[in-house]
Enzyme design. Structure first.
Site, mmCIF file in Angstrom:
data_model
loop_
_atom_site.group_PDB
_atom_site.id
_atom_site.type_symbol
_atom_site.label_atom_id
_atom_site.label_comp_id
_atom_site.label_asym_id
_atom_site.label_seq_id
_atom_site.Cartn_x
_atom_site.Cartn_y
_atom_site.Cartn_z
ATOM 1 C CG HIS A 119 6.558 2.954 -8.637
ATOM 2 N ND1 HIS A 119 7.878 3.649 -8.560
ATOM 3 C CD2 HIS A 119 5.547 4.033 -8.585
ATOM 4 C CE1 HIS A 119 7.703 4.716 -8.563
ATOM 5 N NE2 HIS A 119 6.405 4.979 -8.566
ATOM 6 C CG HIS A 164 1.106 5.067 -8.968
ATOM 7 N ND1 HIS A 164 1.248 5.748 -7.587
ATOM 8 C CD2 HIS A 164 2.371 5.416 -9.531
ATOM 9 C CE1 HIS A 164 2.486 6.332 -7.432
ATOM 10 N NE2 HIS A 164 3.099 6.010 -8.722
ATOM 11 N NE ARG A 178 -3.932 -2.109 1.936
ATOM 12 C CZ ARG A 178 -4.700 -2.594 1.004
ATOM 13 N NH1 ARG A 178 -5.083 -1.778 0.302
ATOM 14 N NH2 ARG A 178 -5.397 -3.758 1.071
HETATM 15 P P1 AMP Z 1 6.143 8.262 -7.953
HETATM 16 O O1 AMP Z 1 5.855 9.807 -7.738
HETATM 17 O O2 AMP Z 1 5.422 7.793 -8.985
HETATM 18 O O3 AMP Z 1 7.741 7.905 -7.929
HETATM 19 O O4 AMP Z 1 5.390 7.555 -6.573
HETATM 20 C C1 AMP Z 1 6.351 7.157 -5.528
HETATM 21 C C2 AMP Z 1 5.138 6.529 -4.602
HETATM 22 O O5 AMP Z 1 5.600 5.909 -3.482
HETATM 23 C C3 AMP Z 1 4.327 7.939 -3.853
HETATM 24 O O6 AMP Z 1 3.007 7.783 -4.283
HETATM 25 C C4 AMP Z 1 4.874 7.754 -2.507
HETATM 26 O O7 AMP Z 1 3.528 8.116 -1.742
HETATM 27 C C5 AMP Z 1 5.098 6.225 -2.232
HETATM 28 N N1 AMP Z 1 6.138 6.120 -1.523
HETATM 29 C C6 AMP Z 1 7.222 6.630 -1.174
HETATM 30 N N2 AMP Z 1 8.063 5.747 -0.159
HETATM 31 C C7 AMP Z 1 7.221 4.863 0.392
HETATM 32 C C8 AMP Z 1 7.002 3.874 1.322
HETATM 33 N N3 AMP Z 1 8.142 3.794 1.997
HETATM 34 N N4 AMP Z 1 6.180 2.957 1.491
HETATM 35 C C9 AMP Z 1 4.967 3.133 0.626
HETATM 36 N N5 AMP Z 1 4.761 3.928 -0.344
HETATM 37 C C10 AMP Z 1 5.745 4.918 -0.563
#
Ligand code: AMP
Ligand code: ZN
Length: 108
Positions: free
Chosen positions: A98, A100, A27
């Site tokens: 990743h 989403h 999540r």
């Molecule tokens: P992006 O902007 O596509 O690189 O998305 C990175 C996502 O990772 C963001 O939605 C963050 O909220 C999420 N994120 C960052 N660190 C963590 C973590 N330790 N656990 C879960 N989600 C994370």
């Protein structure tokens, strides 16, 4: 090692909802939708721009996991959205590829 690699290895806390030898899903710590799950390859790939031909099967597996998670989360009928940011300019903050998975909005 990047934060997502550490979550995959269990060295950083994360609410893991699915894991196998190739793929991990957990999540998002800052959810933008009622269901917001990140689906990542266990292998560190910086972004889609760094994908190699031998990763083709792995990319397909990510989508299979999304499909199963959508079922598990009960958001198949209401619908869901997939987002993959590639590169800083698109808002990619974590440099580990990743997807989403966003969903769970009310139907009305
Ligand atoms: P992006 O902007 O596509 O690189 O998305 C990175 C996502 O990772 C963001 O939605 C963050 O909220 C999420 N994120 C960052 N660190 C963590 C973590 N330790 N656990 C879960 N989600 C994370
Ligand atoms: Zn990584």
């Amino acid at each position: 090692m990047c934060v997502f690699c550490r979550i995959v290895k269990g060295e950083a806390s994360g609410e893991i909802v699915y894991q196998d030898e190739e793929v991990t899903a957990f999540r998002d710590i800052n959810p933008k939708a009622p269901t917001h799950i990140l689906v990542v390859p266990n292998k560190h790939i910086r972004s889609l721009a760094y994908v190699e031909p031998e990763d083709t099967f792995l990319l397909g597996r990510l989508l299979q996991v999304v499909k199963d998670l959508a079922h598990q989360e009960g958001i198949e009928r209401s619908g869901y959205r997939l987002v993959m940011n590639c590169g800083y300019g698109a808002g990619q903050v974590v440099n580990h590829l990743h997807l989403h998975l966003l969903g769970g909005w009310r139907l009305d």
